[in-house]
Write a protein that holds these residues in place. Structure first.
Motif, mmCIF file in Angstrom:
data_model
loop_
_atom_site.group_PDB
_atom_site.id
_atom_site.type_symbol
_atom_site.label_atom_id
_atom_site.label_comp_id
_atom_site.label_asym_id
_atom_site.label_seq_id
_atom_site.Cartn_x
_atom_site.Cartn_y
_atom_site.Cartn_z
ATOM 1 N N VAL A 305 0.811 -1.225 0.000
ATOM 2 C CA VAL A 305 0.000 0.000 0.000
ATOM 3 C C VAL A 305 0.845 1.277 0.000
ATOM 4 C CG1 VAL A 305 -1.956 -1.108 1.122
ATOM 5 C CG2 VAL A 305 -0.195 -0.028 2.535
ATOM 6 N N THR A 306 2.119 1.163 0.361
ATOM 7 C CA THR A 306 2.942 2.375 0.495
ATOM 8 C C THR A 306 3.137 3.076 -0.840
ATOM 9 O OG1 THR A 306 4.107 1.426 2.377
ATOM 10 C CG2 THR A 306 5.148 3.275 1.265
ATOM 11 N N VAL A 307 3.649 2.357 -1.843
ATOM 12 C CA VAL A 307 3.877 2.967 -3.153
ATOM 13 C C VAL A 307 2.557 3.414 -3.763
ATOM 14 C CG1 VAL A 307 4.787 2.568 -5.474
ATOM 15 C CG2 VAL A 307 5.973 1.613 -3.493
ATOM 16 N N ASN A 308 1.504 2.658 -3.498
ATOM 17 C CA ASN A 308 0.195 2.989 -4.051
ATOM 18 C C ASN A 308 -0.329 4.318 -3.516
ATOM 19 O OD1 ASN A 308 0.843 0.170 -3.498
ATOM 20 N ND2 ASN A 308 -0.956 -0.325 -4.703
ATOM 21 N N LEU A 309 0.056 4.668 -2.295
ATOM 22 C CA LEU A 309 -0.380 5.929 -1.702
ATOM 23 C C LEU A 309 0.209 7.123 -2.459
ATOM 24 C CD1 LEU A 309 -2.116 6.981 0.620
ATOM 25 C CD2 LEU A 309 -0.090 6.925 2.085
ATOM 26 N N ILE A 310 1.369 6.914 -3.077
ATOM 27 C CA ILE A 310 1.987 7.968 -3.885
ATOM 28 C C ILE A 310 1.098 8.332 -5.076
ATOM 29 C CG2 ILE A 310 3.889 8.371 -5.522
ATOM 30 C CD1 ILE A 310 4.880 8.836 -2.848
ATOM 31 N N MET A 311 0.265 7.388 -5.512
ATOM 32 C CA MET A 311 -0.561 7.594 -6.698
ATOM 33 C C MET A 311 -1.864 8.329 -6.401
ATOM 34 S SD MET A 311 1.489 6.174 -8.748
ATOM 35 C CE MET A 311 0.549 6.207 -10.263
ATOM 36 N N GLU A 312 -2.000 8.858 -5.183
ATOM 37 C CA GLU A 312 -3.224 9.604 -4.839
ATOM 38 C C GLU A 312 -3.429 10.786 -5.790
ATOM 39 O OE1 GLU A 312 -5.853 9.698 -2.315
ATOM 40 O OE2 GLU A 312 -5.315 7.586 -2.553
ATOM 41 N N ARG A 313 -4.653 11.015 -6.171
ATOM 42 C CA ARG A 313 -4.978 12.133 -7.052
ATOM 43 C C ARG A 313 -5.107 13.432 -6.248
ATOM 44 N NH1 ARG A 313 -9.332 9.804 -11.512
ATOM 45 N NH2 ARG A 313 -8.040 8.053 -12.256
ATOM 46 N N SER A 314 -5.233 14.509 -6.995
ATOM 47 C CA SER A 314 -5.325 15.827 -6.365
ATOM 48 C C SER A 314 -6.547 15.922 -5.461
ATOM 49 C CB SER A 314 -5.396 16.903 -7.455
ATOM 50 O OG SER A 314 -5.730 18.151 -6.910
ATOM 51 N N GLU A 315 -6.368 16.603 -4.332
ATOM 52 C CA GLU A 315 -7.493 16.861 -3.431
ATOM 53 C C GLU A 315 -8.234 18.134 -3.813
ATOM 54 O OE1 GLU A 315 -6.715 16.431 0.776
ATOM 55 O OE2 GLU A 315 -4.972 15.173 0.359
ATOM 56 N N GLY A 316 -7.689 18.873 -4.778
ATOM 57 C CA GLY A 316 -8.368 20.059 -5.282
ATOM 58 C C GLY A 316 -7.971 21.363 -4.635
ATOM 59 N N ASP A 317 -7.182 21.298 -3.557
ATOM 60 C CA ASP A 317 -6.814 22.537 -2.866
ATOM 61 C C ASP A 317 -5.308 22.783 -2.890
ATOM 62 O OD1 ASP A 317 -6.041 20.480 -1.206
ATOM 63 O OD2 ASP A 317 -6.724 21.451 0.636
ATOM 64 N N GLU A 318 -4.598 22.070 -3.748
ATOM 65 C CA GLU A 318 -3.133 22.238 -3.787
ATOM 66 C C GLU A 318 -2.735 23.674 -4.096
ATOM 67 O OE1 GLU A 318 -3.768 17.976 -3.909
ATOM 68 O OE2 GLU A 318 -4.673 19.624 -5.032
ATOM 69 N N MET A 319 -3.470 24.329 -4.995
ATOM 70 C CA MET A 319 -3.134 25.697 -5.371
ATOM 71 C C MET A 319 -3.879 26.735 -4.536
ATOM 72 S SD MET A 319 -0.790 25.267 -7.551
ATOM 73 C CE MET A 319 -0.527 26.790 -8.471
ATOM 74 N N LEU A 320 -4.438 26.299 -3.426
ATOM 75 C CA LEU A 320 -5.024 27.236 -2.469
ATOM 76 C C LEU A 320 -4.195 27.305 -1.200
ATOM 77 C CD1 LEU A 320 -8.807 26.279 -2.824
ATOM 78 C CD2 LEU A 320 -7.590 28.170 -3.918
ATOM 79 N N GLN A 321 -3.095 26.542 -1.173
ATOM 80 C CA GLN A 321 -2.217 26.523 -0.007
ATOM 81 C C GLN A 321 -1.050 27.481 -0.228
ATOM 82 O OE1 GLN A 321 -3.226 24.714 2.593
ATOM 83 N NE2 GLN A 321 -4.947 24.008 1.341
ATOM 84 N N PRO A 322 -0.489 28.030 0.842
ATOM 85 C CA PRO A 322 0.692 28.900 0.682
ATOM 86 C C PRO A 322 1.900 28.077 0.258
ATOM 87 C CG PRO A 322 0.240 28.496 3.004
ATOM 88 C CD PRO A 322 -0.918 27.915 2.243
ATOM 89 N N PRO A 323 2.903 28.717 -0.325
ATOM 90 C CA PRO A 323 4.103 27.987 -0.729
ATOM 91 C C PRO A 323 4.785 27.315 0.459
ATOM 92 C CG PRO A 323 4.075 30.182 -1.695
ATOM 93 C CD PRO A 323 2.965 30.139 -0.700
#
Length: 477
Positions: A305-323
């Motif tokens: 399951v570890t490598v598979n977790l890397i394949m998670e899709r976007s949660e939709g708020d990546e570009m709403l977070q500060p750098p």
């Protein structure tokens, strides 16, 4: 007319072969004026043209202003007789006849304005560094949303007169740098870096190479960029589209977030294993897990399951977070706080099961097998926890990551094989578990899921509610 392949601002280009008498000059009036000056010895026709030129100077200035404030570049068309290419444009001085003015406009791609706004929401400030005139650059920056009310434009001569202190104090208010030379581009990059900013610089020409090399991330254009610019840059954009760069930033943030999810999962589960074994040793209990079972947990249960977790899709708020701050560790304070909930929950379920079943007089091999299974099920629940820091795991969104679903199914099947197949039982020191115990094990192991769900619910309650979406502005012609 669209601006495509036009001469650089302040330069000129011959139209046709060496016998052609038409020449185009683009740029500021004062930079193009020398080749538009006429000699008093010219013919009467040309003299009348010169007289009309003088009389229409205000009109030409109005044309230039009108085009530049719209984001265009003014081009003057002149006639100067046969030209010898080797002699350059100096041969036009004193004998060129102004034929007219026209404007060139290179309209920004429609998606760029949206990409600039996305950057702003993500805490990334886009600043224009252009070779065009300050007025033209400001107009284009206004179209794209780079320049807002209260922000200013600075050209090369103005920048040269600024001290380093003045420049540093005005960086937050400067939206456009115009008419800058290579050394000034590098100075701009260094000014941002001195105050701790991570700087990405885009460019396509030889003059951009020093700044591209000095920036934290140099981005060269793949279609129009020179070989020198591409060599100096760290990234080459193959479609020359600013929106592509923004998409790459979003993808990078997704990858980084997924790496942190994996670190959280591995750290919390590994610490729980250590806590279980340490508690048994300190309290005088026999080892709750065989060495080969610990090896199975670390390699198979986690590995599926570890490598598979890397394949998670976007949660939709990546570009709403500060750098992400420069030098931020993977194990941040926020992640460690989650570990403080996850690790004790897993350890309590696993070790608690072991103690209770041992006190009930259950055979040691069955207790060890059940404890082994509790720990495995805890890790399956925990990988669902790690998919998001705030969103509940109690939904069907896990189906958006088929790799993780496949890994969980495979891990379950392999664990069942270890427990119920006699050849594997001998290797892993397991015995078959009564099916009624399987459901009890699932219930006990779900503690980590419910603890994390409560934490997420509290976090969601504390988050500010999103304001209603503003009405879309009326498109401008």
């Amino acid at each position: 007319m669209p601006r495509s392949g036009a001469a650089a601002p302040g330069t000129s280009r011959t139209a046709g072969d060496s016998t052609s008498s038409s020449t185009a000059s683009s740029g500021m009036p004062n930079r193009s004026r020398p080749i538009r000056t006429m000699s008093r010895s010219c013919s009467p026709t040309r003299w009348r043209a010169r007289s009309r030129k003088r009389a229409g100077a205000a009109d030409r200035s109005a044309v230039w202003s009108g085009v530049t404030v719209s984001g265009g570049v003014v081009v003057a068309m002149v006639r100067g007789g046969p030209l010898v290419p080797a002699d350059g444009f100096s041969q036009l001085r004193g004998r060129a006849v102004l034929l007219g003015l026209f404007g060139q406009l290179d309209p920004p791609r429609p998606e760029v304005a949206e990409a600039v706004e996305t950057c702003r929401k993500a805490g990334i400030r886009a600043v224009m560094v252009t070779g065009d005139h300050k007025v033209t650059g400001r107009a284009v920056a206004g179209m794209l949303g780079m320049a807002r009310e209260g922000e200013i434009s600075v050209d090369g001569p103005e920048l040269a007169r600024m001290s380093e202190g003045d420049l540093a104090s005005k960086l937050d208010t400067i939206a456009v740098f115009a008419r800058v030379h290579p050394a000034q581009k590098m100075r701009i990059v260094e000014a941002y870096q001195r105050r701790g900013d991570v700087v990405a610089m885009t460019g396509d020409g030889v003059n951009d190479a020093p700044a591209l090399a000095r920036a934290d991330v140099g981005v060269a254009m793949g279609l129009t960029g020179t070989d020198v610019a591409k060599e100096a840059a760290k990234i080459i954009v193959t479609d020359d589209n600013f929106a592509t760069i923004v998409s790459a930033v979003e993808e990078g943030r997704l990858v980084y977030r997924n790496i942190k999810k994996v670190v959280l999962y591995l750290f919390s589960t590994s610490m729980a294993e250590v806590l279980v074994l340490t508690a048994a040793l300190v309290l005088g209990y026999p080892p709750p897990l065989a060495a080969v079972q610990i090896l199975w947990i670390n390699i198979v249960t986690e590995g599926t399951v570890t490598v598979n977790l890397i394949m998670e899709r976007s949660e939709g708020d990546e570009m709403l977070q500060p750098p992400i701050p420069r030098g931020e560790p993977l194990l941040t304070a926020a992640l460690l706080r989650r570990v403080l909930f996850m690790t004790p929950s897993i350890a309590l379920s696993t070790f608690g099961w072991f103690v209770v079943r041992t006190s009930q007089g259950v055979p040691a091999e069955q207790v060890r097998t059940e404890t082994f299974t509790v720990l495995a099920v805890c890790q399956w629940f925990n990988v669902l926890n790690c998919r998001s820091a705030t969103a509940s795991a109690l939904n069907f969104r896990v189906l958006t990551n088929p790799w993780l679903v496949t890994g969980l199914i495979l891990s379950n099947l392999l664990h069942m094989a270890v427990i119920f197949l006699p050849p594997l039982q001998a290797v892993f020191h397991t015995v078959a578990i009564p099916w009624k115990q399987v459901f009890a094990i699932g219930a006990a192991a779900s503690l980590v899921l419910w603890v994390e769900e409560i934490r997420k619910w509290i976090v969601r309650r504390s988050l500010p509610r999103a304001a209603p979406a503003p009405q879309a502005p009326t498109p401008r012609a």
